[in-house]
Design an enzyme around this catalytic site. Structure first.
Site, PDB file in Angstrom:
ATOM      1  N   SER A   1      40.257  53.093 102.823  1.00  0.00           N
ATOM      2  CA  SER A   1      39.017  52.685 102.173  1.00  0.00           C
ATOM      3  C   SER A   1      39.318  51.711 101.031  1.00  0.00           C
ATOM      4  O   SER A   1      39.846  50.634 101.276  1.00  0.00           O
ATOM      5  CB  SER A   1      38.256  53.932 101.705  1.00  0.00           C
ATOM      6  OG  SER A   1      36.892  53.657 101.509  1.00  0.00           O
TER       7      SER A   1
ATOM      8  N   ASP B   1      34.805  55.342 107.835  1.00  0.00           N
ATOM      9  CA  ASP B   1      35.708  55.388 106.682  1.00  0.00           C
ATOM     10  C   ASP B   1      36.967  56.214 106.939  1.00  0.00           C
ATOM     11  O   ASP B   1      36.896  57.362 107.380  1.00  0.00           O
ATOM     12  CB  ASP B   1      34.942  55.976 105.491  1.00  0.00           C
ATOM     13  CG  ASP B   1      35.628  55.739 104.164  1.00  0.00           C
ATOM     14  OD1 ASP B   1      36.810  56.087 104.038  1.00  0.00           O
ATOM     15  OD2 ASP B   1      34.980  55.208 103.239  1.00  0.00           O
TER      16      ASP B   1
END
Length: 279
Positions: free
Chosen positions: A43, A184
């Site tokens: 991320s 994610d």
């Protein structure tokens, strides 16, 4: 065992700013992590890891945070938060938890994928190609819940890989890359320290040490690697840094203070990190 691994975890805009401060503070104190044999990014860590591995200095990353460069304008509603928590906390089984989150992400009404790619492209600056240095970018298959670590041999562009790693479920749409849909990389673990397995010396910088749901924390993953013989230094925000960061990890106004707090924390911890990195 291989030698050095740098693990950069997720943490949104504010956590990323803290992480940039840590990287710069360590470098100023003589602990330069950019020469790691492998950089593993999740991320926000995928953004900073890509830039660092591509030759952007930690000082430049830090100065950008102090200046408030490239703010990400994301609005998260109470409804989105509630649906995220319902999905992630709906099972005590890690596999089922991430599968629930994936289903929710695929069903959510969000903006187009182009918005994710455009935003991440801005955050990457001029970096567009996989670096020669080994870089691994994590993402989670939204349909199966499996974790993938993209690299330059994976058949996806660096932009696609980083966008996939940043595609927060229910906020941004899962990103299509390589014929699959990805969310994610922090959906199962905010840091994915386990991917450094096999390296002798590991430094992990984790702005958010624990994912939402029944998933292993960064300290637990670090302890498992240490038990296997690795020397590992795990850096997480201290009390001062947590106050500077606040609770909203997308509050751009917090970035300069978070970066300064990370920088100060790194200076204080540099000696212990050096013992792991150069020992």
């Amino acid at each position: 065992m291989a030698d050095t691994a740098l693990v950069l975890g997720g943490g949104g805009a504010v956590g990323g700013a803290w992480m940039a401060g840590v990287l710069a503070g360590l470098a100023e104190a003589g602990v330069e992590l950019s020469g790691a044999d492998v950089v593993i990014g999740t991320s926000a860590g995928a953004v900073f890891g890509s830039r660092l591995a591509s030759g952007v200095s930690s000082a430049e990353l830090y100065q950008g945070q102090l200046a408030g460069a490239d703010p990400v304008d994301v609005t998260v509603t109470l409804g989105q938060t509630a649906r995220f928590l319902w999905a992630a906390l709906g099972s005590r089984n890690p596999r089922r938890s991430v599968e629930r989150l994936g289903r929710a992400a695929l069903a959510a009404r969000t903006g187009p994928q182009s918005e994710v790619l455009d935003t991440v492209g801005t955050l990457l600056g001029g970096v567009r190609h996989w670096p020669e240095r080994e870089l691994r970018i994590t993402a989670v298959d939204a349909r199966t819940g499996t974790l993938e670590a993209f690299d330059r041999t994976s058949g996806v562009t660096l932009l696609e890989a980083v966008a996939a790693s940043c595609a927060v479920p229910l906020i941004w749409p899962p990103v299509t890359a390589g014929g699959r849909r990805w969310m994610d990389g922090g959906s199962r673990s905010t840091s994915n320290i386990q991917l450094a397995r096999g390296h002798r010396r590991v430094v992990a910088i984790s702005p958010i040490p624990r994912a939402v749901g029944p998933h292993p924390s960064a300290p637990r993953q670090a302890a498992e690697l240490a038990a296997e013989g690795a020397r590992i230094s795990l850096l997480t925000p201290d009390r001062t840094a947590r106050r500077a960061m606040g609770r909203n990890m997308i509050d751009n106004s917090r970035r300069p203070a978070a970066a300064r707090a990370g920088h100060a924390q790194a200076i204080a911890l540099a000696e212990s990190v050096a013992e792991v990195w150069y020992g």
